[in-house]
Design an enzyme around this catalytic site. Structure first.
Site, short mmCIF file in Angstrom:
data_model
loop_
_atom_site.label_atom_id
_atom_site.label_comp_id
_atom_site.label_asym_id
_atom_site.label_seq_id
_atom_site.Cartn_x
_atom_site.Cartn_y
_atom_site.Cartn_z
N GLU A 118 9.30 1.25 6.20
CA GLU A 118 8.19 0.52 6.10
C GLU A 118 8.20 -0.53 7.22
OE1 GLU A 118 5.74 1.69 4.27
OE2 GLU A 118 6.43 3.01 2.81
N HIS A 141 6.66 -5.42 -1.67
CA HIS A 141 6.30 -4.04 -2.28
C HIS A 141 7.27 -3.48 -3.16
CE1 HIS A 141 5.11 0.12 -2.56
NE2 HIS A 141 6.36 0.54 -2.07
N HIS A 143 7.34 -0.97 -7.47
CA HIS A 143 6.75 0.00 -8.00
C HIS A 143 6.36 -0.53 -9.79
CE1 HIS A 143 8.49 3.25 -5.36
NE2 HIS A 143 7.41 2.52 -4.61
N HIS A 213 1.42 5.29 -6.04
CA HIS A 213 2.64 4.86 -5.16
C HIS A 213 3.44 3.73 -5.73
CE1 HIS A 213 4.77 4.02 -0.85
NE2 HIS A 213 5.58 3.43 -1.92
#
Length: 264
Positions: A118, A141, A143, A213
């Site tokens: 990423e 980032h 989850h 996502h």
């Protein structure tokens, strides 16, 4: 061989990274190699300190990112390893003056190490922040379970209503995530398209909820980015708990939510 000594301020920021990574693992938000963390450290280094270290690796960055110094986690690395193996699972890299390559100036000590796939998204977000929100140096980032579930719900198609229902669960959600959550449409991981939709999200919201996502937040440091994600997910979790118990929550009224804006 030229090496670099990390400024005390940078070491302090890396300690925060280790702490937040532990939180993400404990929450089950970082399964296997899921998630990534980065921070724009350019302001902590002089150009002559970071040039000439390591080997350049070709990579096409946005031109405006030339000269950036970025801390970032590694591809295939587990965030849980950031707790006690920071130099193996992450690195600090320098983007050359043409934005055509990077060199690792610290960390990356694991065999066959490379920065997260990423990387283009993180570099693009840091460039966006440097122009529009220069105080925001960190990107996290991960989850978050309940937020991801919400991205599968029909509320995801109505961003204003999704935020209203999450905000109404308790005052802290409105106060500490005042701009709310952006319902960011699906885009393939590690692509420029994902970077574009995420930058669009940060124009108006605190959290970008990547459809089916995960979620991403940007803030002055990783601890504040974690707080955005933690509080936003708490609102989603409480909402889903009410649904699972078989009732629709009464929630704070629109007037009560408006009243809370004085604290944001």
């Amino acid at each position: 061989m030229k090496t670099i000594k990390l400024p005390v301020q940078v070491e302090a920021e890396l300690n925060k990274v280790s702490e937040v990574a532990g939180y993400l693992w404990q929450r089950e938000w970082a399964e296997r190699n899921a998630g990534n963390i980065s921070m724009n450290l350019t302001s902590y280094f002089k150009k002559e300190e970071v040039q000439g270290i390591g080997t350049e690796v070709p990579f096409e960055f946005p031109k405006g990112a030339a000269g950036f110094v970025i801390y970032i986690t590694g591809t295939g690395c587990y965030l849980r390893d950031l707790v006690d193996k920071l130099e193996e699972a992450s690195c600090i890299l320098y983007i050359n003056e043409d934005a055509t390559a990077y060199s690792i100036i610290w960390g990356g000590k694991r065999e066959n190490f490379g920065p997260t796939c990423e990387l283009i998204s993180h570099a693009s977000i840091h460039l966006f922040n440097s122009i529009h929100h220069p105080e925001n140096l960190a990107v996290v980032h991960t989850h978050p379970l309940e937020l991801i579930c919400m991205s599968h719900h029909e509320l995801f198609d109505n961003e204003e209503e999704l935020n209203r229902q999450i905000w109404m669960m308790c005052p802290e959600v409105k106060v500490f995530v005042p701009k709310g959550i952006h319902c960011t449409p699906y885009a393939l991981s590690s692509t420029a398209a994902l970077a574009e939709v995420t930058m669009e999200a940060f124009k108006t919201r605190n959290v970008s909820l990547w459809e089916k996502h995960g979620a991403t937040a940007t803030a002055p440091d990783v601890m504040q980015a974690w707080d955005f994600l933690d509080v936003a997910n708490k609102g989603a979790k409480m909402l889903m708990m009410c649904w699972a118990a078989g009732f629709k929550p009464a929630g704070l009224s629109n007037d009560q939510l408006t009243e809370l804006e004085q604290f944001t």
